[in-house]
Write a protein that holds these residues in place. Structure first.
Motif, mmCIF file in Angstrom:
data_model
loop_
_atom_site.group_PDB
_atom_site.id
_atom_site.type_symbol
_atom_site.label_atom_id
_atom_site.label_comp_id
_atom_site.label_asym_id
_atom_site.label_seq_id
_atom_site.Cartn_x
_atom_site.Cartn_y
_atom_site.Cartn_z
ATOM 1 N N GLY A 68 8.619 -10.768 -7.992
ATOM 2 C CA GLY A 68 7.412 -9.988 -8.276
ATOM 3 C C GLY A 68 6.160 -10.624 -7.696
ATOM 4 O O GLY A 68 6.149 -11.785 -7.304
ATOM 5 N N ASP A 69 5.094 -9.831 -7.633
ATOM 6 C CA ASP A 69 3.803 -10.295 -7.140
ATOM 7 C C ASP A 69 3.055 -10.970 -8.288
ATOM 8 O O ASP A 69 2.653 -10.297 -9.245
ATOM 9 N N LEU A 70 2.887 -12.270 -8.206
ATOM 10 C CA LEU A 70 2.335 -13.063 -9.298
ATOM 11 C C LEU A 70 0.954 -12.601 -9.759
ATOM 12 O O LEU A 70 0.770 -12.318 -10.945
ATOM 13 N N PRO A 71 -0.056 -12.478 -8.877
ATOM 14 C CA PRO A 71 -1.373 -12.037 -9.359
ATOM 15 C C PRO A 71 -1.356 -10.642 -9.985
ATOM 16 O O PRO A 71 -2.009 -10.408 -11.001
ATOM 17 N N ASP A 72 -0.595 -9.718 -9.396
ATOM 18 C CA ASP A 72 -0.524 -8.365 -9.952
ATOM 19 C C ASP A 72 0.121 -8.374 -11.329
ATOM 20 O O ASP A 72 -0.352 -7.703 -12.257
ATOM 21 N N GLU A 73 1.209 -9.116 -11.472
ATOM 22 C CA GLU A 73 1.895 -9.155 -12.764
ATOM 23 C C GLU A 73 1.043 -9.858 -13.823
ATOM 24 O O GLU A 73 1.032 -9.457 -14.986
ATOM 25 N N ALA A 74 0.315 -10.895 -13.424
ATOM 26 C CA ALA A 74 -0.567 -11.583 -14.373
ATOM 27 C C ALA A 74 -1.702 -10.661 -14.818
ATOM 28 O O ALA A 74 -2.066 -10.640 -16.001
ATOM 29 N N ALA A 75 -2.250 -9.876 -13.890
ATOM 30 C CA ALA A 75 -3.316 -8.926 -14.242
ATOM 31 C C ALA A 75 -2.789 -7.838 -15.174
ATOM 32 O O ALA A 75 -3.468 -7.436 -16.131
ATOM 33 N N THR A 76 -1.574 -7.371 -14.921
ATOM 34 C CA THR A 76 -0.954 -6.377 -15.794
ATOM 35 C C THR A 76 -0.759 -6.950 -17.193
ATOM 36 O O THR A 76 -1.055 -6.298 -18.195
ATOM 37 N N ARG A 77 -0.301 -8.174 -17.272
ATOM 38 C CA ARG A 77 -0.070 -8.816 -18.580
ATOM 39 C C ARG A 77 -1.388 -9.042 -19.314
ATOM 40 O O ARG A 77 -1.461 -8.885 -20.540
ATOM 41 N N LEU A 78 -2.446 -9.390 -18.598
ATOM 42 C CA LEU A 78 -3.767 -9.558 -19.201
ATOM 43 C C LEU A 78 -4.222 -8.238 -19.829
ATOM 44 O O LEU A 78 -4.777 -8.226 -20.928
ATOM 45 N N ALA A 79 -3.950 -7.143 -19.161
ATOM 46 C CA ALA A 79 -4.307 -5.823 -19.697
ATOM 47 C C ALA A 79 -3.443 -5.483 -20.910
ATOM 48 O O ALA A 79 -3.950 -5.000 -21.931
ATOM 49 N N GLU A 80 -2.134 -5.728 -20.822
ATOM 50 C CA GLU A 80 -1.221 -5.401 -21.921
ATOM 51 C C GLU A 80 -1.508 -6.237 -23.170
ATOM 52 O O GLU A 80 -1.521 -5.715 -24.282
ATOM 53 N N GLU A 81 -1.706 -7.524 -22.967
ATOM 54 C CA GLU A 81 -1.817 -8.447 -24.096
ATOM 55 C C GLU A 81 -3.222 -8.507 -24.675
ATOM 56 O O GLU A 81 -3.396 -8.558 -25.889
ATOM 57 N N MET A 82 -4.236 -8.497 -23.810
ATOM 58 C CA MET A 82 -5.616 -8.689 -24.269
ATOM 59 C C MET A 82 -6.507 -7.466 -24.079
ATOM 60 O O MET A 82 -7.661 -7.474 -24.501
ATOM 61 N N GLY A 83 -5.993 -6.424 -23.407
ATOM 62 C CA GLY A 83 -6.784 -5.220 -23.187
ATOM 63 C C GLY A 83 -7.903 -5.397 -22.184
ATOM 64 O O GLY A 83 -8.874 -4.648 -22.197
#
Length: 182
Positions: free
Chosen positions: A77-92
């Motif tokens: 997976g694309d690390l920055p994209d997945e981290a940004a997605t997780r930031l949105a999912e977890e912290m909104g």
């Protein structure tokens, strides 16, 4: 809606961080553990750094203070994209550019849950001009706070068991990156 992340695949890595296979999140964190790729995100702002206190239902280090968010990229997976997605999912939180500032390895056993972290952790930093107020997923995050970096370092040294074992490494790389840009 809560998602069972324990069944998701993680990328196993060797000591140099090279991919050597996959397994589930649950398998990677079951003793004796499997060395795998992870990421940690830390937001830096005018009020310090954004921390979260992990939800009580977490299978590893529940109710401990930690960096803004963390997770495991999908194999390939694309690390920055997945981290940004997780930031949105977890912290909104969305629309915050993240940049990778370094990597480190750590291993830590959680006696309370009988699980282990054995990770090759990529640290990503986001810098914000104003401190956003997260809207976290309560199944992931018990609470959050912005903390001045000096205060956090002092408290981490005085009360390490209140924090996740990887937070010190994340702070070291993030602080170094912040110093390099000034």
């Amino acid at each position: 809606m809560s998602v069972n992340r324990e069944v998701h695949p993680v990328e196993l890595v060797d000591d140099a961080g090279r991919s050597i296979g996959t397994c589930s999140v649950a398998e990677a964190h079951t003793l004796p553990g499997r060395h795998h790729r992870a990421y940690s995100v830390l937001l830096l702002g005018p009020d310090g750094v954004l921390l979260q206190r992990r939800a009580g239902v977490k299978t590893r280090f529940p109710l401990r203070w930690s960096n803004t968010t963390c997770g495991h990229p999908a194999p390939g997976g694309d690390l920055p994209d997945e981290a940004a997605t997780r930031l949105a999912e977890e912290m909104g939180l969305t629309g915050i550019p993240l940049r990778e500032v370094g990597e480190f390895d750590y291993r830590a056993e959680d006696a309370a849950t009988n699980r282990v972290e054995d990770e090759h952790d990529h640290v990503l930093v986001g810098v914000v001009d104003t401190a956003p107020a997260p809207t976290p997923d309560p199944s992931e995050v018990a609470e959050w706070r912005w903390v001045p970096l000096a205060e956090l370092r002092a408290d981490l040294a005085a009360r390490p068991d209140e924090y996740t074992p990887w937070l010190g490494g994340v702070l070291r790389l993030a602080a170094q990156a912040a110093a390099d840009t000034h």
